[in-house]
Design a protein around this motif. Structure first.
Motif, PDB file in Angstrom:
ATOM      1  N   LEU A 249       0.861  -1.192   0.000  1.00 10.64           N
ATOM      2  CA  LEU A 249       0.000   0.000   0.000  1.00 10.64           C
ATOM      3  C   LEU A 249       0.885   1.225   0.000  1.00 10.64           C
ATOM      4  N   GLU A 250       0.522   2.199  -0.800  1.00 15.13           N
ATOM      5  CA  GLU A 250       1.240   3.469  -0.814  1.00 15.13           C
ATOM      6  C   GLU A 250       0.220   4.592  -0.669  1.00 15.13           C
ATOM      7  N   GLY A 251       0.608   5.612   0.077  1.00 18.96           N
ATOM      8  CA  GLY A 251      -0.329   6.708   0.270  1.00 18.96           C
ATOM      9  C   GLY A 251       0.301   7.923   0.901  1.00 18.96           C
ATOM     10  N   PHE A 252      -0.547   8.882   1.135  1.00 19.50           N
ATOM     11  CA  PHE A 252      -0.119  10.174   1.675  1.00 19.50           C
ATOM     12  C   PHE A 252      -1.049  10.530   2.827  1.00 19.50           C
ATOM     13  N   ILE A 253      -0.490  10.920   3.976  1.00 19.07           N
ATOM     14  CA  ILE A 253      -1.260  11.253   5.180  1.00 19.07           C
ATOM     15  C   ILE A 253      -1.001  12.714   5.529  1.00 19.07           C
ATOM     16  N   THR A 254      -2.057  13.454   5.735  1.00 16.96           N
ATOM     17  CA  THR A 254      -1.923  14.857   6.132  1.00 16.96           C
ATOM     18  C   THR A 254      -2.621  15.080   7.467  1.00 16.96           C
ATOM     19  N   ASP A 255      -2.078  16.012   8.224  1.00 18.04           N
ATOM     20  CA  ASP A 255      -2.652  16.379   9.524  1.00 18.04           C
ATOM     21  C   ASP A 255      -3.722  17.436   9.289  1.00 18.04           C
TER      22      ASP A 255
END
Length: 631
Positions: A249-255
């Motif tokens: 799995l690849e992804g981007f997490i933002t606060d």
């Protein structure tokens, strides 16, 4: 030479003295071949930025240069272009050294074309590998740019419970409080240690549903940082597949914690605005700066027989709320508010097209962060009933003023005449009638006191508010006691606490408070020689005036009732308005009044009032504080 690969050709530069390799054309591969007979010509073409070269093929022994020297020189020009060196049979040492010095591959040269298909495949594979590397590099650069410019976390993880992290980059430590190596090593689990316990099952379910349909996933959840802080994340990701199998799995997490809080605050403000805007007791209209109506609440619309959509865009002063004679004034109110002024108004609404009525309200600007008006709010409350009550109150006050005049002037004058005549009768009354005369004179005195109390009560309830000022408690008590001692010669009245002056914020009616308390203590006492003690005590910023008697006392049930309007003491001949007046006045001074039992018998009425801060009181406060420390 070039070959078609997914719509692209492969451009091959062949550096050979004579001849050179040939390539089969089976309809699937199309090579675009350029042959350079000299080394210098080949190197010059390789260095030309305007010429596309996807692969270089070099003979083992091209003219003017051996194979290893050509590898070195070509790699100085382009270290990444695929380079295949043709070698003769039994020249494995040359091939090995060429690979060590940067050649991509080596191919055994033949006289015929039986191995040309193999060479073509090697060229294709080398070029495909290079293009894949370039695409990965471009992707990596874009990813690094994204990481550098957008706060967040980029990750690669396995699709297993706990989300084992393989790679994590970006603001990992700033957001989670954990270093990337802690998550990549498995010492800290993203799913078990970072994701909030209440959100773990939901996040797993959302991701699995998306993967089942081969869709990208997007979700919001909470995390618990290393410091124990709860923050809100937004994640976008997708599955990475290898030969159709899910590899990672690849992804981007933002606060989004602050963004979420801002949105919550915006919604809270919206709800507050709607609650204020839809106040059922307030007429509210939202106006543009030019005065045109943007919106109006339901309360406002209930006063007119019109549809809101029809009124939107209409100048406010031309709407059916206003009568013709006030529209110019309404327009001026709007203009003043648009310039930044807070405008108060009171007027009548138009009754012809709706409910009408008297309203009191404001037109005020709504400003931006720089204080500049952006819109206007017009609001009003219906004061029709209040106006009617005020009119009734004014009429009542006028009637009471007449009644007060009758009581104070006419009745009081008559009672004073009776008192004077009664005193003249004293020498002419025998012993049997003396007691009756004394009772008559006492009743006359009480009637005269009653007229004074009625005046004071009227002034308290309906008179203009008098400005409070510092009043000396000791002076008022001394005056009241002196009068009582003259009137009630058979009673014993003592005073304690008059040595140092203390002031409270009151008015001339404060004397009525003390007078009523002392008089009640004497009149309601069944003893032939009543005793009353008046004490003044100051502590903790308050002054306590206590009036204690040795009479029959008051039951606990009636201690609160006696302050009501019309209540009397035990078997009292009075009217019951004295203590009602006391409570009304004391509460007006910001104080309290209550009743306690006296020992061994009787009642204590206590009045507590805040001390007025004067120079004398301030000095006394310091003295009391010092005294308290000494104790």
């Amino acid at each position: 030479m070039g070959v078609s690969m997914g719509g692209e050709q492969i451009c091959v530069l062949v550096v050979a003295g004579t001849g050179g390799p040939s390539f089969p054309d089976d309809g699937r591969r199309r090579f675009d071949v350029h042959r350079e007979p000299t080394v210098e010509g080949g190197l010059e073409r390789l260095a030309d930025e305007n010429v596309r070269v996807d692969c270089v093929v070099s003979h083992h022994d091209p003219p003017e240069c051996d194979a290893l020297a050509f590898v070195d020189r070509s790699r100085e020009i382009d270290p990444n272009v695929p380079l295949i060196v043709l070698v003769d049979r039994n020249a494995e040492s040359v091939a090995e050294r060429a690979i060590e010095r940067g050649a991509t591959d080596c191919h055994v040269r033949t006289e015929g074309g039986e191995r040309s298909g193999l060479l073509a495949n090697r060229i294709r594979n080398a070029v495909e590998h290079r293009r894949t590397e370039r695409n990965l590099e471009r992707r990596r650069q874009r990813l690094e740019t994204l990481i550098d410019t957008v706060p967040g976390i980029v990750y690669r993880s396995r699709n297993e419970p706990g989300w084992p992290i393989e790679i994590i980059e970006g603001d990992c430590e700033e957001i989670t409080g954990y270093r990337p190596v802690e998550l990549e090593s498995g010492r800290v689990s993203m799913g078990r240690d970072v994701v909030h316990p209440d959100d773990r099952d939901r996040t797993w379910a959302v991701v699995q549903d998306a993967l089942e349909n081969r869709d990208d996933y997007e979700l919001t959840y909470r995390i618990v940082t290393a410091d124990g802080e709860t923050r809100r994340m937004r994640e976008r990701g997708r599955g990475i597949y290898d030969d159709g199998e899910l590899a990672a799995l690849e992804g981007f997490i933002t606060d989004v914690t602050e963004r979420t809080e801002r949105e919550r605050e915006r919604r809270r403000n919206q709800r507050r605005f709607e609650a204020i805007f839809e106040d059922p007791k307030t007429l509210v209209g939202l106006l543009d700066l030019d005065g045109t109506l943007i919106d109006a609440n339901r309360t406002a619309m209930s006063y007119v027989d019109a549809d809101l959509e029809e009124l939107r865009g209409t100048p406010f002063w031309e709407t059916p709320w206003w009568t013709t004679d006030v529209r110019d004034r309404v327009r001026r109110w709007v203009e003043r508010a648009a310039s930044g002024e807070y405008v108060d108004y009171e007027t009548d609404l138009d009754r012809s097209g709706g409910r009408g009525g008297r309203v009191s309200g404001t037109v005020r600007p709504v400003t931006d962060d720089d204080g500049e008006p952006t819109s206007l709010i017009a609001s009003a409350r219906d004061i029709t009933e209040q106006r009617n009550r005020n009119r009734t109150l004014e009429s009542t006050r006028d009637k009471l003023a007449v009644l007060n005049q009758v009581v104070r002037h006419d009745l009081r004058n008559h009672m004073q005449i009776v008192r004077g005549r009664g005193r003249l009768l004293a020498p002419h009354v025998d012993d049997a009638g003396e007691q009756h005369l004394e009772e008559v004179l006492l009743s006359v005195e009480e009637a005269i006191d009653l007229t004074e109390t009625a005046r004071e009560l009227t002034e308290t309830m309906f008179g203009d508010d008098e400005q409070l000022r510092p009043v000396s408690v000791q002076q008022v008590v001394a005056s009241v006691v002196e009068t009582a001692e003259t009137r009630y010669e058979w009673a014993t009245i003592t005073v304690d606490g008059t040595d140092a002056e203390t002031t409270v914020r009151a008015d001339d009616m404060f004397e009525s408070v003390v007078h009523n308390l002392v008089q009640n203590a004497l009149v309601h006492n069944d003893s032939t020689h009543p005793t009353v003690e008046v004490s003044i005590d100051r502590r903790n910023g308050s002054v306590f005036v206590s009036v204690a008697d040795d009479g029959p006392g008051i039951s606990n049930r009636r201690k609160e009732q006696v302050f009501g309007h019309g209540e009397k003491g035990l078997e009292s001949p009075g009217t019951g308005i004295g203590l009602y007046l006391v409570r009304t006045l004391v509460e007006g001074y910001g104080g309290e009044v209550w009743i306690e039992d006296n020992e061994p018998t009787g009642t204590v009425v206590r009045v507590q009032l805040p001390v007025a801060e004067t120079a004398a009181n301030a000095s006394r406060g310091v003295s009391e504080a010092d005294s308290g420390r000494n104790r």
